[in-house]
Scaffold this motif. Structure first.
Motif, PDB file in Angstrom:
ATOM      1  N   ILE A  56       0.849  -1.207   0.000  1.00 40.06           N
ATOM      2  CA  ILE A  56       0.000   0.000   0.000  1.00 40.06           C
ATOM      3  C   ILE A  56       0.884   1.256   0.000  1.00 40.06           C
ATOM      4  O   ILE A  56       0.655   2.182  -0.770  1.00 40.06           O
ATOM      5  CB  ILE A  56      -0.963  -0.008   1.216  1.00 40.06           C
ATOM      6  CG1 ILE A  56      -1.954  -1.176   1.095  1.00 40.06           C
ATOM      7  CG2 ILE A  56      -1.720   1.321   1.307  1.00 40.06           C
ATOM      8  CD1 ILE A  56      -2.883  -1.355   2.289  1.00 40.06           C
ATOM      9  N   THR A  59       2.449   1.727  -3.350  1.00 39.74           N
ATOM     10  CA  THR A  59       1.399   2.122  -4.300  1.00 39.74           C
ATOM     11  C   THR A  59       1.113   3.616  -4.166  1.00 39.74           C
ATOM     12  O   THR A  59       0.988   4.331  -5.160  1.00 39.74           O
ATOM     13  CB  THR A  59       0.118   1.304  -4.026  1.00 39.74           C
ATOM     14  OG1 THR A  59       0.418  -0.072  -4.210  1.00 39.74           O
ATOM     15  CG2 THR A  59      -1.011   1.700  -4.959  1.00 39.74           C
ATOM     16  N   MET A  60       1.030   4.092  -2.923  1.00 43.04           N
ATOM     17  CA  MET A  60       0.744   5.515  -2.686  1.00 43.04           C
ATOM     18  C   MET A  60       1.858   6.400  -3.259  1.00 43.04           C
ATOM     19  O   MET A  60       1.591   7.431  -3.851  1.00 43.04           O
ATOM     20  CB  MET A  60       0.583   5.785  -1.184  1.00 43.04           C
ATOM     21  CG  MET A  60      -0.679   5.212  -0.592  1.00 43.04           C
ATOM     22  SD  MET A  60      -2.164   5.808  -1.432  1.00 43.04           S
ATOM     23  CE  MET A  60      -2.909   4.293  -1.944  1.00 43.04           C
ATOM     24  N   ILE A  63       1.479   6.550  -7.033  1.00 45.06           N
ATOM     25  CA  ILE A  63       0.357   7.360  -7.539  1.00 45.06           C
ATOM     26  C   ILE A  63       0.840   8.784  -7.855  1.00 45.06           C
ATOM     27  O   ILE A  63       0.471   9.372  -8.861  1.00 45.06           O
ATOM     28  CB  ILE A  63      -0.822   7.384  -6.524  1.00 45.06           C
ATOM     29  CG1 ILE A  63      -1.481   5.997  -6.462  1.00 45.06           C
ATOM     30  CG2 ILE A  63      -1.872   8.436  -6.914  1.00 45.06           C
ATOM     31  CD1 ILE A  63      -2.567   5.851  -5.405  1.00 45.06           C
ATOM     32  N   LYS A  70      -3.563   5.031 -10.633  1.00 46.00           N
ATOM     33  CA  LYS A  70      -4.515   5.417  -9.579  1.00 46.00           C
ATOM     34  C   LYS A  70      -4.455   4.518  -8.357  1.00 46.00           C
ATOM     35  O   LYS A  70      -5.220   4.689  -7.413  1.00 46.00           O
ATOM     36  CB  LYS A  70      -5.935   5.356 -10.149  1.00 46.00           C
ATOM     37  CG  LYS A  70      -6.193   6.306 -11.287  1.00 46.00           C
ATOM     38  CD  LYS A  70      -7.538   6.004 -11.919  1.00 46.00           C
ATOM     39  CE  LYS A  70      -7.799   6.941 -13.087  1.00 46.00           C
ATOM     40  NZ  LYS A  70      -9.056   6.610 -13.758  1.00 46.00           N
ATOM     41  N   GLY A  71      -3.611   3.502  -8.424  1.00 42.19           N
ATOM     42  CA  GLY A  71      -3.522   2.581  -7.295  1.00 42.19           C
ATOM     43  C   GLY A  71      -3.944   1.180  -7.684  1.00 42.19           C
ATOM     44  O   GLY A  71      -4.019   0.855  -8.877  1.00 42.19           O
ATOM     45  N   VAL A  72      -4.218   0.371  -6.684  1.00 46.59           N
ATOM     46  CA  VAL A  72      -4.548  -1.033  -6.954  1.00 46.59           C
ATOM     47  C   VAL A  72      -5.840  -1.434  -6.231  1.00 46.59           C
ATOM     48  O   VAL A  72      -6.279  -0.764  -5.299  1.00 46.59           O
ATOM     49  CB  VAL A  72      -3.411  -1.992  -6.507  1.00 46.59           C
ATOM     50  CG1 VAL A  72      -2.125  -1.717  -7.246  1.00 46.59           C
ATOM     51  CG2 VAL A  72      -3.184  -1.912  -4.995  1.00 46.59           C
ATOM     52  N   GLU A  73      -6.404  -2.506  -6.712  1.00 49.63           N
ATOM     53  CA  GLU A  73      -7.471  -3.186  -5.965  1.00 49.63           C
ATOM     54  C   GLU A  73      -6.860  -4.508  -5.527  1.00 49.63           C
ATOM     55  O   GLU A  73      -6.115  -5.149  -6.290  1.00 49.63           O
ATOM     56  CB  GLU A  73      -8.692  -3.408  -6.861  1.00 49.63           C
ATOM     57  CG  GLU A  73      -9.657  -2.240  -6.882  1.00 49.63           C
ATOM     58  CD  GLU A  73     -10.399  -2.023  -5.571  1.00 49.63           C
ATOM     59  OE1 GLU A  73     -10.650  -3.013  -4.867  1.00 49.63           O
ATOM     60  OE2 GLU A  73     -10.697  -0.864  -5.247  1.00 49.63           O
ATOM     61  N   ALA A 111      -6.165  -0.205 -10.421  1.00 50.13           N
ATOM     62  CA  ALA A 111      -7.468   0.429 -10.181  1.00 50.13           C
ATOM     63  C   ALA A 111      -8.054   1.034 -11.453  1.00 50.13           C
ATOM     64  O   ALA A 111      -9.260   1.247 -11.534  1.00 50.13           O
ATOM     65  CB  ALA A 111      -7.319   1.497  -9.106  1.00 50.13           C
TER      66      ALA A 111
ATOM     67  N   ILE B  90      -7.056   4.677   5.407  1.00 52.17           N
ATOM     68  CA  ILE B  90      -6.144   3.889   4.571  1.00 52.17           C
ATOM     69  C   ILE B  90      -6.908   3.321   3.370  1.00 52.17           C
ATOM     70  O   ILE B  90      -7.983   2.738   3.515  1.00 52.17           O
ATOM     71  CB  ILE B  90      -5.469   2.787   5.403  1.00 52.17           C
ATOM     72  CG1 ILE B  90      -4.563   3.454   6.439  1.00 52.17           C
ATOM     73  CG2 ILE B  90      -4.667   1.825   4.519  1.00 52.17           C
ATOM     74  CD1 ILE B  90      -3.828   2.528   7.351  1.00 52.17           C
ATOM     75  N   ALA B  91      -6.323   3.508   2.195  1.00 53.67           N
ATOM     76  CA  ALA B  91      -6.927   3.016   0.951  1.00 53.67           C
ATOM     77  C   ALA B  91      -5.830   2.470   0.055  1.00 53.67           C
ATOM     78  O   ALA B  91      -4.650   2.758   0.267  1.00 53.67           O
ATOM     79  CB  ALA B  91      -7.654   4.162   0.256  1.00 53.67           C
ATOM     80  N   THR B  92      -6.228   1.674  -0.936  1.00 53.68           N
ATOM     81  CA  THR B  92      -5.233   1.137  -1.869  1.00 53.68           C
ATOM     82  C   THR B  92      -5.231   1.921  -3.180  1.00 53.68           C
ATOM     83  O   THR B  92      -4.410   1.670  -4.053  1.00 53.68           O
ATOM     84  CB  THR B  92      -5.522  -0.345  -2.188  1.00 53.68           C
ATOM     85  OG1 THR B  92      -6.843  -0.448  -2.714  1.00 53.68           O
ATOM     86  CG2 THR B  92      -5.396  -1.218  -0.950  1.00 53.68           C
ATOM     87  N   LYS B  93      -6.179   2.831  -3.321  1.00 51.79           N
ATOM     88  CA  LYS B  93      -6.223   3.635  -4.555  1.00 51.79           C
ATOM     89  C   LYS B  93      -6.738   5.039  -4.255  1.00 51.79           C
ATOM     90  O   LYS B  93      -7.543   5.218  -3.328  1.00 51.79           O
ATOM     91  CB  LYS B  93      -7.115   2.953  -5.586  1.00 51.79           C
ATOM     92  CG  LYS B  93      -8.541   2.788  -5.123  1.00 51.79           C
ATOM     93  CD  LYS B  93      -9.426   2.182  -6.185  1.00 51.79           C
ATOM     94  CE  LYS B  93     -10.851   2.093  -5.667  1.00 51.79           C
ATOM     95  NZ  LYS B  93     -11.746   1.415  -6.579  1.00 51.79           N
ATOM     96  N   ILE B  94      -6.272   5.991  -5.027  1.00 51.32           N
ATOM     97  CA  ILE B  94      -6.769   7.361  -4.921  1.00 51.32           C
ATOM     98  C   ILE B  94      -6.797   7.960  -6.325  1.00 51.32           C
ATOM     99  O   ILE B  94      -5.783   7.981  -7.020  1.00 51.32           O
ATOM    100  CB  ILE B  94      -5.888   8.222  -3.977  1.00 51.32           C
ATOM    101  CG1 ILE B  94      -6.124   7.768  -2.532  1.00 51.32           C
ATOM    102  CG2 ILE B  94      -6.232   9.700  -4.110  1.00 51.32           C
ATOM    103  CD1 ILE B  94      -5.255   8.411  -1.513  1.00 51.32           C
ATOM    104  N   ASP B  95      -7.968   8.399  -6.723  1.00 49.35           N
ATOM    105  CA  ASP B  95      -8.132   8.991  -8.039  1.00 49.35           C
ATOM    106  C   ASP B  95      -8.587  10.438  -7.853  1.00 49.35           C
ATOM    107  O   ASP B  95      -9.668  10.680  -7.307  1.00 49.35           O
ATOM    108  CB  ASP B  95      -9.188   8.192  -8.822  1.00 49.35           C
ATOM    109  CG  ASP B  95      -9.320   8.671 -10.253  1.00 49.35           C
ATOM    110  OD1 ASP B  95      -8.661   9.672 -10.615  1.00 49.35           O
ATOM    111  OD2 ASP B  95     -10.081   8.046 -11.016  1.00 49.35           O
ATOM    112  N   THR B 121      -2.383  10.614  -0.461  1.00 44.79           N
ATOM    113  CA  THR B 121      -1.416   9.498  -0.586  1.00 44.79           C
ATOM    114  C   THR B 121      -0.323   9.623   0.480  1.00 44.79           C
ATOM    115  O   THR B 121       0.064   8.636   1.102  1.00 44.79           O
ATOM    116  CB  THR B 121      -0.757   9.462  -1.989  1.00 44.79           C
ATOM    117  OG1 THR B 121      -0.104  10.702  -2.232  1.00 44.79           O
ATOM    118  CG2 THR B 121      -1.749   9.168  -3.093  1.00 44.79           C
TER     119      THR B 121
END
Lengths: 129, 217
Positions: A56, A59-60, A63, A70-73, A111, B90-95, B121
């Motif tokens: 995570i 990934t941040m 980004i 945009k990141g991952v799922e 993502a 906490i997140a795994t993606k940010i758009d 982020t």
């Protein structure tokens, strides 16, 4: 990563053996490289809790530095132990200690392709973008 | 001289093992928009009269770690001092484009949305780093959302690996869609308390659980 329409979806299987000898940093680097290639990873086994949080974090950082990323799922499906006997749990615990948690499957997708992974204990639904 | 050294050493050793923590560092972790800041605000308002941070309906409102020190909570005839550590979701993606959607009031311009995404982020990285500096953690989940999200599992997995005691809070029980049973069945090995931080519902049970959590810290 330029924004484009996807006509198909590539699933890449990564076996436990492929990443077993790598250290955590190399492991995450390898997985994120595949994700950046717009592929959805099906990983045999699962990452450790520390590796998941490191994934995570990395990934941040990406980004902000990789255009269009945009990141991952991410989702992990494990063998359902509910209702299994104490002996079965002991056996699976011992197997995990010896060879790692290979009875789990980890799905990691970009993502930009995978909008959402809806997980319930027994099923996983991938909502695509 | 030798007696003094021996006395100081004994004092230090006793202090190390028997001194009670003066202030327990209590972290608030969870996915974005679960109500971490709302809960931290409620606690601060109940015991200090102040708030810790701003809340909004838009995700990633908290983008830096926020603190409130010396929050003394009383329950029955006991009292404990906490340092509240409110972390970004906490997140795994940010758009950034997500911040450009929504109602006219909340919608952002591209530049503003990109800045917010970048801060979000950085906030997530900071939140993860803070896991090393908390004594106990309250994992705040939105009881109306699916609890089986990997982010929740990753947070809890990290806390277990670090041997940090955890209390799971199922927030927003005032909403009809809230399903506390689902949260309990997702995390059967943890104590789960259902509350509404916004309306202060079930806070007595929550404080009782916080005291039980503090004992493990």
């Amino acid at each position: 990563m330029a924004k484009r329409r996807y006509k198909g979806l590539t699933l890449q299987f990564v076996s436990h053996r492929e990443i077993a000898r790598l250290d955590s940093v190399e492991r995450i680097k390898k997985l994120l490289k595949i994700v950046l290639d717009n592929k959805v990873i099906i990983l045999q086994g699962r990452l450790s809790a520390g590796e998941e949080s490191r994934l995570i974090e990395d990934t941040m950082v990406m980004i902000g530095n990789v255009k269009g990323f945009k990141g991952v799922e991410l989702a992990v499906i494990t063998g359902d132990e509910e209702g299994s006997s104490v002996w079965d749990k002991f056996k699976s615990g011992l197997a995990r200690a010896l060879v790692g948690q290979q009875d789990a499957v980890t799905i990691i997708g970009p993502a930009s392709i995978v909008k959402e992974m809806k997980k319930d204990p027994t099923k996983l639904e991938l909502v695509m973008n | 001289m030798a007696i003094k050294i021996l006395r100081d050493f004994t004092k230090r050793m006793f202090g190390m093992f028997f001194r009670q923590k003066e202030e327990i560092s209590l972290g608030f972790y969870g996915p974005p928009n679960a109500g971490k800041t709302s809960l931290a605000n409620k606690i601060c308002k109940d015991w200090t009269g102040d708030e810790i941070g701003k809340v909004s309906k838009m995700a990633h409102e908290t983008r830096t770690v926020q603190f409130k020190e010396e929050v003394e909570i009383k329950y029955k005839d006991k009292s404990l001092k906490f340092k509240l550590v409110d972390t970004p979701g906490i997140a795994t993606k940010i758009d950034y484009e997500d911040f450009m959607k929504g109602g006219k009031k909340n919608r952002m311009k591209k530049k503003q949305a990109q800045t917010r995404a970048k801060e979000a982020t950085q906030g997530i990285v900071e939140a993860i780093k803070w896991l090393d500096d908390v004594d106990a953690v309250i994992v705040v989940l939105d009881a109306t959302e699916n609890p089986y999200s990997q982010v929740n599992i990753t947070i809890l997995g990290n806390l277990v690996a670090r041997d940090i005691p955890v209390l799971v809070v199922a927030n927003k029980v005032d909403l009809r869609k809230a399903d506390i049973k689902k949260v309990e069945s997702a995390f059967p090995e943890y104590e789960v308390v259902g509350i509404s931080a916004k309306y202060g519902k079930n806070m007595d049970e929550f404080y009782e659980s916080v005291f039980r959590l503090a004992k493990k810290a």
